[in-house]
Scaffold this active site. Sequence first.
Site, short mmCIF file in Angstrom:
data_model
loop_
_atom_site.label_atom_id
_atom_site.label_comp_id
_atom_site.label_asym_id
_atom_site.label_seq_id
_atom_site.Cartn_x
_atom_site.Cartn_y
_atom_site.Cartn_z
N GLU A 130 -3.45 12.25 -3.24
CA GLU A 130 -2.37 12.05 -4.24
C GLU A 130 -2.79 11.24 -5.46
OE1 GLU A 130 1.01 10.47 -2.15
OE2 GLU A 130 1.29 12.32 -1.00
N ASN B 276 -6.66 16.00 -1.49
CA ASN B 276 -5.37 16.42 -0.95
C ASN B 276 -4.23 15.95 -1.86
OD1 ASN B 276 -3.99 17.53 1.47
ND2 ASN B 276 -3.19 15.45 1.74
N HIS C 51 4.91 20.44 0.87
CA HIS C 51 6.24 20.01 1.33
C HIS C 51 7.27 20.73 0.47
CE1 HIS C 51 4.54 16.85 3.82
NE2 HIS C 51 3.84 16.41 2.78
N GLU D 271 0.04 19.80 5.09
CA GLU D 271 1.21 19.02 5.56
C GLU D 271 2.47 19.87 5.47
OE1 GLU D 271 1.48 15.22 3.57
OE2 GLU D 271 -0.69 14.92 3.64
N ASP E 278 5.82 21.61 5.52
CA ASP E 278 7.18 21.62 6.07
C ASP E 278 8.08 22.26 5.03
OD1 ASP E 278 7.31 19.39 4.32
OD2 ASP E 278 7.52 17.94 5.94
C1 XIL Z 1 4.29 10.21 5.67
C2 XIL Z 1 4.58 10.04 7.15
O1 XIL Z 1 4.99 11.28 7.65
C3 XIL Z 1 5.64 9.00 7.36
O2 XIL Z 1 5.78 8.72 8.75
C4 XIL Z 1 5.29 7.72 6.61
O3 XIL Z 1 6.37 6.82 6.72
C5 XIL Z 1 5.00 8.00 5.17
O4 XIL Z 1 3.99 8.96 5.07
N1 XIL Z 1 2.06 12.81 1.92
C6 XIL Z 1 1.09 12.40 2.77
C7 XIL Z 1 1.46 11.90 4.12
O5 XIL Z 1 -0.11 12.53 2.47
O6 XIL Z 1 0.59 10.90 4.58
C8 XIL Z 1 2.87 11.39 4.16
O7 XIL Z 1 3.19 11.06 5.51
C9 XIL Z 1 3.81 12.43 3.60
C10 XIL Z 1 3.48 12.74 2.17
#
Ligand code: XIL
Length: 457
Positions: free
Chosen positions: A162, A204, A241, A270, A272
């Site tokens: 990020e 990422n 996401h 990641e 969802d």
């Molecule tokens: C999130 C986790 O799912 C949570 O449990 C935590 O509180 C915050 O981080 N991008 C990422 C992940 O790269 O590491 C994040 O994970 C979600 C967004």
Amino acid sequence: MMRLTSKSVALIPIIATVATVVIGATLIAPPAANAATTLGAAAQQSGRYFGTAVAAGRLGDSTYTGILNREFDMVTAENEMKMDATEPNQNQFSYGNADRIVNLARNQGKRIRGHALAWHSQQPRWMENMSGTALRNAMLNHVTQVATYYRGKIYAWDVVNEAFADGSGGGRRDSNLQRTGNDWIEAAFRAARAADPGAKLCYNDYNTDDWSHAKTQGVYRMVQDFKSRGVPIDCVGLQSHFNSQSPVPSNYQTTLQNFANLGVDVQITELDIEGSGSSQASNYDRVTRACLAVTRCTGITVWGIRDTDSWRASGTPLLFDGNGNKKAAYNSVLDALNAGGPGPTSTTTTTTTTTTSNDPGTGGCTAAVSLNQWNGGFVATIKVTAGSSALRGWRVTTTLSNGTVTSSWSANGSGTSGTVNWSNVDYNANVPAGQSTEFGFQGNGSGAGLNPSCTAS
Ligand code: XIL
């Protein structure tokens, strides 16, 4: 340089032995003869993986671990490998919770994505207040220490997470790490490569799914620049996401393909998708098919198991409901994976195939090695392909004349050097006729001359 050899070994002389030679690593998998029944097995049919984020705190929940063990062949620690978790005090490293996840994964023959070595978020308190050279050195020390600790156990590291800003500029996000100098990202990648040369190194990010977004373009230009200057980068992770404010873009596959065209692997890291029912299922279908359509899209990870495990639980964004039941979205992903796609390519330097059949009742199997060798070490990926009938189990014999195995995944090995016999783990014992599964190992020294031979068992 591409070097090609072939060799045949007859283990039982009365049986015909067939030698085949495979050039390169792109094999087109035929449609599944028997549809796979788990996400990991379905993804493996095209040489891909299907993973999930895992939280150490949930490992005592048997419904959770039951689904984890059954369905997924790649694991990401949801929080346990982040900077605040692994270095809570400067130069004091803490791996307890991360190791619980790593050990579970390795015992089950699952691979591990490391997440994440350097990030502006979830930093330990001591680091949040640092700046300048002290922070740069602390960050590089962190990357080196953590990647060294897990050396040989990680399939891919999210080296930097990020680092780009949202919005129209396409530039970097302001952060304490960014203020140490624009070269902080490449410095992190170089440190990671030195610490664990066998791990794929990924950048990422989120909101990099829509090809027309400035942020996507900014990341693309950075990866292009890294490739042109020889900065070690192997993959780009799209967090993906999605929800109604940030839907699956119509050009998602284009984005995956354009990154892949830079000469890196692409992974959905990641995933969802908020929603429910058939609309959620069709979005999951689209994302899965987009990955399958891009040869270098090597796998998909969902960000949790059940909706209730999600960091966005109210959006019910995952593949299992709170009771652990499969949702419509699960079925759409499984069906899409079973429909298959061209397999991912890899950095193949040598490919050898040896075919042996030891049982007149079976169609035998073949084993092909894809070797990534560097000075002092190697990663060997071995593709096991069933012959004219399904495998119920398999064994592969390799020869390590000048190398030693330091870690392996998706198979059990009999030793670390000389003649090493590998056998399937539970979830990859069954391989339909003509289909493949992969296992691999990392070692010190040379992986040359492995000459794998496969036996149906
Ligand atoms: C999130 C986790 O799912 C949570 O449990 C935590 O509180 C915050 O981080 N991008 C990422 C992940 O790269 O590491 C994040 O994970 C979600 C967004």
